[in-house]
Write an enzyme that holds these catalytic residues in place. Structure first.
Site, short mmCIF file in Angstrom:
data_model
loop_
_atom_site.label_atom_id
_atom_site.label_comp_id
_atom_site.label_asym_id
_atom_site.label_seq_id
_atom_site.Cartn_x
_atom_site.Cartn_y
_atom_site.Cartn_z
N LYS A 141 1.49 -0.84 14.89
CA LYS A 141 2.90 -0.83 15.24
C LYS A 141 3.39 -2.01 16.06
CE LYS A 141 3.83 2.92 13.15
NZ LYS A 141 4.55 2.79 11.87
N PRO A 161 -3.72 -0.47 18.68
CA PRO A 161 -3.55 -0.94 17.30
C PRO A 161 -3.76 0.14 16.22
CG PRO A 161 -5.66 -1.67 18.15
CD PRO A 161 -4.95 -1.02 19.30
N HIS A 204 0.85 -1.19 0.00
CA HIS A 204 0.00 0.00 0.00
C HIS A 204 0.88 1.24 0.00
CE1 HIS A 204 -3.91 -1.98 1.78
NE2 HIS A 204 -3.43 -2.59 0.71
N TYR A 248 3.93 6.40 9.94
CA TYR A 248 3.13 5.24 9.54
C TYR A 248 3.97 4.21 8.81
CZ TYR A 248 -1.12 2.67 8.45
OH TYR A 248 -2.09 1.69 8.39
N TYR A 305 -9.18 5.14 7.52
CA TYR A 305 -9.33 5.50 8.92
C TYR A 305 -10.41 6.56 9.01
CZ TYR A 305 -4.96 3.06 10.08
OH TYR A 305 -3.99 2.12 10.27
#
Length: 398
Positions: free
Chosen positions: A298, A294, A72, A386, A203
């Site tokens: 990570k 979560p 991604h 990220y 998200y």
């Protein structure tokens, strides 16, 4: 029995540490309370940072990730009914994430360790570490047949997860401090046989609560939505689940694809950091030393980063008889641990509905999200964290 490193726990930290040590010519024995089948069948999400994927390739474990992982190059932040893409290629050139479930990582590690003649003892019980404050620790346990065993070693690695017993071997108060936070929300997670709802993770911040739209494969999807920590799986029939996901995500450019739900779970939100992560001949790694919410994806990546450092330090100890890197293990890994804690807290607080939230609080969250997506610096900060900050150096095989 004798070995150089006794490793307690066959999760990502324990198995990767054993593999990295093997590449340096260092012997280890891994002790795991679960059966191999249990370890390989426990379904958990997996978003691999760029440095985790790079390391897997460097140490000969990248073939299946390359073939089956879903790379991604961005995520979508969704709020106020609209989606906004965070473009990793633009903001962190050459870095991305790969969706590859944790149990697949464990399958790959177990298969490789056994192929290389590694010693993994599944189904052990009554594991106890003795004399860990000396240079001659010992681990006692019952093997899968119930026979008493004793393992002499030079170093012990506590990689036994968030319910760690090895953490308790570091004296509390006089040596150890646990920094803990319990979050006032949980995630309801589902696995569903359905087509993907999005090419990348979504998200979503919504007045009803957070939602995460993820994927597992072209045929199986992994979705989450925020619930009360005291909620139960039984209170969420399939129709109610899909209705809630549609309400929180559907809109301009997004529509959830329904399917048959095959698994339901509720995940509690906690943060923990244990300081120090070592005592005498005992060294903690992964969830035994720290857990993160979560939201930032990570947990497994942080475990891999721990043992990357720990394996190098153990190699210096065994090959050069030098303890400096071992003694400095906690100081080396803690900055990354706390940066990751901050990022996971930041993402969680920005995206979730908080108890007693007022209209002011939600408007403030939207303003923060707007500030991020309208600022190159804001988008870069999110993207860099990220995809993961690079590990220092490369792992050279002996």
């Amino acid at each position: 029995m004798k070995t150089q490193v006794g490793i307690i726990g066959a999760g990502p930290a324990g198995l990767m540490l054993s593999h990295l040590l093997h590449l340096k010519g260092i012997e280890s024995v891994v002790l795991e309370s679960r059966t191999r089948e249990d370890v390989e069948s426990t379904v958990r999400a997996g978003v691999l940072e760029q440095n985790t994927v790079d390391l897997l390739h460097d140490v000969g474990l990248g073939a299946r990730v390359q073939a089956e992982g879903l790379q991604h190059h961005g995520i979508e932040l969704r709020f106020a009914g609209r989606g906004h893409r965070i473009d990793f290629d633009e903001l962190t050139p050459g870095r991305s994430v790969t969706v590859y479930p944790q149990h697949n990582v464990l399958e790959d590690l177990i298969a490789r360790r056994l192929t290389d003649g590694g010693d993994i003892r599944f189904g052990v019980t009554e594991v106890a570490v003795h004399a860990h404050d000396t240079d001659a620790p010992r681990i006692s346990f019952l093997d899968e047949d119930g026979n008493a065993q004793s393992l002499m070693c030079s170093l012990v690695a506590g990689c036994d997860g968030s319910s760690s017993r090895t953490r308790g071997l570091i004296p509390e108060t006089s040596v150890r401090t646990d920094y803990f936070r319990q979050y006032p929300f949980a995630w309801f997670g589902i696995l569903a046989e359905a087509p993907p709802s999005s090419e990348e993770l979504i998200y979503a911040n919504h007045p009803r609560g957070f939602a995460l739209i993820s994927t597992r494969s072209p045929l199986v999807q992994r979705h989450y939505f925020q619930v009360d920590p005291d909620d139960s799986v039984e209170s969420w029939p399939d129709d109610r689940i899909w209705s809630e996901l549609h309400a929180r995500v559907d809109g301009d450019g997004a529509e959830i694809q329904d399917g048959r739900i095959v698994s339901k779970t509720i995940l509690q939100f906690r943060s923990l950091v244990c300081e120090p992560m070592q005592y005498g001949s005992l060294f903690l790694a992964g969830d035994a030393a720290h857990t993160v919410p979560p939201t930032g994806a990570k947990g497994m990546n942080l475990a891999i980063a721990d043992v990357y450092v720990l394996a190098k330090a153990m190699d210096e100890y065994f090959s050069k008889n030098q303890r400096a890197a071992l003694d400095g293990y906690t100081a080396t890994v803690l900055p990354r641990v706390w940066r990751t804690q901050h990022f996971s807290w930041w993402m969680s607080s920005m995206l979730h509905k908080l108890p007693e939230e007022t209209g002011f609080d939600h408007k403030r969250q939207v303003a923060e999200l707007e500030m991020i997506i309208r600022s190159v610096a804001g988008r870069t900060l999110l993207a860099e964290n990220y995809v993961g900050m690079p590990l220092e150096g490369t792992f050279h095989r002996s």
